[in-house]
Write an enzyme that holds these catalytic residues in place. Structure first.
Site, mmCIF file in Angstrom:
data_model
loop_
_atom_site.group_PDB
_atom_site.id
_atom_site.type_symbol
_atom_site.label_atom_id
_atom_site.label_comp_id
_atom_site.label_asym_id
_atom_site.label_seq_id
_atom_site.Cartn_x
_atom_site.Cartn_y
_atom_site.Cartn_z
ATOM 1 N N HIS A 15 0.834 -1.200 0.000
ATOM 2 C CA HIS A 15 0.000 0.000 0.000
ATOM 3 C C HIS A 15 0.874 1.258 0.000
ATOM 4 C CE1 HIS A 15 -3.005 -2.974 1.091
ATOM 5 N NE2 HIS A 15 -3.953 -2.070 0.977
ATOM 6 N N ASP A 75 9.799 -6.025 0.929
ATOM 7 C CA ASP A 75 9.970 -5.618 2.321
ATOM 8 C C ASP A 75 11.369 -5.037 2.422
ATOM 9 O OD1 ASP A 75 8.494 -5.612 4.899
ATOM 10 O OD2 ASP A 75 10.358 -6.497 5.604
ATOM 11 N N HIS A 186 18.923 -0.415 -3.425
ATOM 12 C CA HIS A 186 18.740 -1.765 -2.900
ATOM 13 C C HIS A 186 17.626 -2.491 -3.647
ATOM 14 C CE1 HIS A 186 16.333 1.265 -0.989
ATOM 15 N NE2 HIS A 186 15.558 0.411 -0.356
ATOM 16 N N ARG A 187 16.576 -1.746 -4.017
ATOM 17 C CA ARG A 187 15.467 -2.350 -4.758
ATOM 18 C C ARG A 187 15.935 -2.759 -6.147
ATOM 19 N NH1 ARG A 187 12.416 1.098 -3.129
ATOM 20 N NH2 ARG A 187 11.749 -0.138 -1.336
#
Length: 199
Positions: A15, A75, A186-187
């Site tokens: 979300h 996450d 990091h993503r």
């Protein structure tokens, strides 16, 4: 055994608008239609695990089960060396509820000052979990190393981006253009591992 992720509908089990935007930027050029859990009005499952991968899987499993489509969950958080890796998996809730990232960044700064920390190194960690409706699961983790600065700088990005200066740069993540951040975040690191394995 690793499975191919076929372009098509992909549920972003989050979300968080900032995460949704970055996931769309990464996956839509490859032919995926990224639809967020928020757009589908899916409830947010309680994150009860103590690892990034555990919490990513909770969210992706719930979204895949609810929609019957492959689900991708992210996450992520920041780990500060001088604070023993905290806030870590508690990054989003570090300042309590409702979530307030300015307060969370300020809390980290205050705790570093309280221990007179000279080492301000930190790393962002991202875990991407992909879950198929039949229960098959894949997990990929990425990192971005840097240092913390204060006060916060920049209007782009989200979360702790305004206080994180990636290694080799003088700007914070929040001062970088999205395409620059995507090249070193990091993503992006987790995404490149996922892409190499599944796409």
């Amino acid at each position: 055994m690793t499975r191919t992720l076929t372009p098509g509908r992909l549920i972003a089990a989050t979300h968080n608008k900032g995460k949704v935007k970055e996931l769309k930027d990464l996956f839509e050029p490859l032919g995926f239609e990224v639809v967020s859990a928020a757009e589908l009005d899916l409830p947010e499952p309680e994150e009860t695990e103590f690892t990034f991968s555990g919490n990513a899987l909770i969210k992706a499993r719930a979204a895949a089960m609810a929609t019957g489509a492959p689900a991708l969950s992210d996450d992520s958080g920041i780990a500060v060396k001088a604070l023993g890796g905290m806030p870590g998996v508690n990054t989003a809730d570090w300042a309590g509820h409702p979530r307030d990232f300015y307060k969370a960044m300020e809390k980290v700064e205050n705790e570093l000052n309280a221990i007179d920390a000279e080492d301000r190194s930190a790393k962002f960690v991202c875990c991407l979990a992909v879950v198929w409706p039949d229960g098959h699961e894949e997990v990929f983790e990425g990192e971005s190393h840097g240092t913390l600065t204060w006060p916060p700088r920049g209007e782009m990005g989200f979360g702790f981006d305004p206080v994180f200066v990636p290694a080799g740069r003088t700007e914070t993540f929040a001062e970088l253009q999205p395409e620059e951040k995507h090249a070193m975040s990091h993503r992006a690191d987790a995404f490149h591992k996922l892409k190499a394995a599944l796409l």
